[in-house]
Design a protein around this motif. Structure first.
Motif, PDB file in Angstrom:
ATOM      1  N   GLN A   1      -9.781   0.759  -6.250  1.00 47.52           N
ATOM      2  CA  GLN A   1     -10.600   1.903  -6.614  1.00 47.52           C
ATOM      3  C   GLN A   1     -11.821   1.469  -7.421  1.00 47.52           C
ATOM      4  O   GLN A   1     -12.899   2.035  -7.287  1.00 47.52           O
ATOM      5  CB  GLN A   1      -9.770   2.910  -7.396  1.00 47.52           C
TER       6      GLN A   1
ATOM      7  N   HIS B   1       0.789  -1.227   0.000  1.00 41.84           N
ATOM      8  CA  HIS B   1       0.000   0.000   0.000  1.00 41.84           C
ATOM      9  C   HIS B   1       0.823   1.281   0.000  1.00 41.84           C
ATOM     10  O   HIS B   1       0.461   2.242  -0.675  1.00 41.84           O
ATOM     11  CB  HIS B   1      -0.953  -0.005   1.191  1.00 41.84           C
ATOM     12  N   LYS B   2       1.884   1.321   0.724  1.00 39.04           N
ATOM     13  CA  LYS B   2       2.659   2.559   0.822  1.00 39.04           C
ATOM     14  C   LYS B   2       3.681   2.711  -0.304  1.00 39.04           C
ATOM     15  O   LYS B   2       3.914   3.810  -0.771  1.00 39.04           O
ATOM     16  CB  LYS B   2       3.380   2.638   2.176  1.00 39.04           C
TER      17      LYS B   2
ATOM     18  N   ASN C   1       3.429   1.295  -3.239  1.00 43.53           N
ATOM     19  CA  ASN C   1       2.744   1.163  -4.527  1.00 43.53           C
ATOM     20  C   ASN C   1       3.435   0.100  -5.391  1.00 43.53           C
ATOM     21  O   ASN C   1       3.812   0.334  -6.529  1.00 43.53           O
ATOM     22  CB  ASN C   1       2.679   2.498  -5.257  1.00 43.53           C
TER      23      ASN C   1
ATOM     24  N   ASN D   1      -3.963  -1.258  -6.879  1.00 42.17           N
ATOM     25  CA  ASN D   1      -4.549   0.021  -6.509  1.00 42.17           C
ATOM     26  C   ASN D   1      -5.746   0.331  -7.399  1.00 42.17           C
ATOM     27  O   ASN D   1      -6.775   0.807  -6.922  1.00 42.17           O
ATOM     28  CB  ASN D   1      -3.501   1.126  -6.614  1.00 42.17           C
ATOM     29  N   GLN D   2      -5.640   0.057  -8.696  1.00 37.83           N
ATOM     30  CA  GLN D   2      -6.762   0.282  -9.606  1.00 37.83           C
ATOM     31  C   GLN D   2      -7.930  -0.626  -9.262  1.00 37.83           C
ATOM     32  O   GLN D   2      -9.090  -0.229  -9.335  1.00 37.83           O
ATOM     33  CB  GLN D   2      -6.328   0.058 -11.045  1.00 37.83           C
TER      34      GLN D   2
ATOM     35  N   PRO E   1       0.623  -1.405  -9.080  1.00 37.16           N
ATOM     36  CA  PRO E   1      -0.367  -0.376  -9.435  1.00 37.16           C
ATOM     37  C   PRO E   1      -1.705  -0.988  -9.849  1.00 37.16           C
ATOM     38  O   PRO E   1      -2.754  -0.368  -9.680  1.00 37.16           O
ATOM     39  CB  PRO E   1       0.272   0.367 -10.606  1.00 37.16           C
TER      40      PRO E   1
END
Length: 60
Positions: free
Chosen positions: A40, A27-28, A30, A36-37, A33
């Motif tokens: 979201q 998480h920190k 990254n 993360n997408q 990626p």
């Protein structure tokens, strides 16, 4: 029995350390990626707290 408890406690501590390191890595820093997408896209990071409160209060 006391030896077993010490070994079990060490395993639990090591597991917690690995969990914290993995969370920081993902998480920190990254690291992925795409992850993360995906988060979201699922809407996990959205701030839906007010809508949740409105739903519980019956104001909608």
């Amino acid at each position: 029995m006391k030896t077993f408890e010490r070994i079990l406690l060490k395993i639990v501590i090591i597991q917690c350390l690995f969990l914290i390191i993995t969370q920081i890595f993902f998480h920190k820093l990254n690291a992925f990626p795409e992850l993360n997408q995906l988060i979201q896209y699922e809407g996990v990071t959205d701030n839906n707290f007010t809508e949740l409160l409105e739903t519980f209060n019956g104001n909608k």
